[in-house]
Design an enzyme around this catalytic site. Sequence first.
Site, mmCIF file in Angstrom:
data_model
loop_
_atom_site.group_PDB
_atom_site.id
_atom_site.type_symbol
_atom_site.label_atom_id
_atom_site.label_comp_id
_atom_site.label_asym_id
_atom_site.label_seq_id
_atom_site.Cartn_x
_atom_site.Cartn_y
_atom_site.Cartn_z
ATOM 1 C CG HIS A 79 -0.888 13.816 5.181
ATOM 2 N ND1 HIS A 79 0.056 13.309 6.052
ATOM 3 C CD2 HIS A 79 -1.683 12.770 4.849
ATOM 4 C CE1 HIS A 79 -0.166 12.025 6.244
ATOM 5 N NE2 HIS A 79 -1.218 11.675 5.522
ATOM 6 C CG HIS A 89 -3.120 5.732 0.354
ATOM 7 N ND1 HIS A 89 -1.833 6.219 0.440
ATOM 8 C CD2 HIS A 89 -3.700 6.017 1.551
ATOM 9 C CE1 HIS A 89 -1.651 6.776 1.622
ATOM 10 N NE2 HIS A 89 -2.768 6.665 2.313
#
Length: 320
Positions: free
Chosen positions: A239, A266
């Site tokens: 993921h 991120h």
Amino acid sequence: MFATQTTLAGPVTLTGIGVHSAAPVSLTLEPADADAGVVFVRVDADGVEHEIPAVHRLVGGTELQTVLGDAAGATVSTIEHLMAALRGMGVDNVRVAIDGPEVAILDGSARPFVDAIDSVGVVALAAPRKVLKIVKPMRVEHGRGFAELAPAPHGFHLDVEIDFPSDLIGRQAVRLEVTPQSFRAELAGARTFGFLKDVERLWAAGFARGSSTENTIVLGEDRVLNPEGLRFPDEFVRHKAMDAVGDLALSGLPLQGRFRSFCGGHRMNGAVLGALLADPTAYEVVTADQAPARRERAARSLRPAGFAPSPVAAFGPRVD
């Protein structure tokens, strides 16, 4: 992967809720012309359609999600799974009409977006495909974590490693060249994840209000709480790698190079991409057959500037 630019053969609509807002949302992926790129269009805001190109200079937030925004204040968040599916499947140009501020989480992975793309198909356009070729290494660090982009003779390669202080995750790594085939098989189905012990804190901060075992791998103290278990033994790092494909798609063009990260997320993905784009000597824009495009024009269009760009080294305490 493709010598010419691509788009979708037709429109396709998906509906769901936002994982952070819990608000219902509908989005329609529509074909777009060559050189349009990916553009989000908020069709619900003030009766005006706000067009928000999916480019790094418009990134306004990277805490637990990636957020884009325009100068008028319109935003669209949690874009990373959709962006990963578009880049992973080789879709260059698409209009994303969305009636809310957050992309639907669906099952927590990129698989529903890949299925939607497959349902209508990808078609070639007449224009040559442009590629952002990395020619100089770029690296950012935070604590023991790092993210780096480096040259590669062909394709786009991922080398992602995580190390969580939990026996349910531990240390995992995934390495592959991203193609439509490898993305579909190895990354698209990997779901987002979180710890049950963090739920109240996240709710208080305005996050994860739509999270459930239907769209998130939920980790208890000693077991995965989802009845179906994991899709891959190392689903967690897969993921993270899928997220990286989506975050780096904000380069605006397919990348030729190698991405490597350790304990990233991120924020770090956005930071290393920002560092790359801020240095016009670190990349070249070429066509798919490696013919150089005009460096001056590429530098003007890709250099970060605009809506609250993420700083290169100013990270908070969490880089998820």
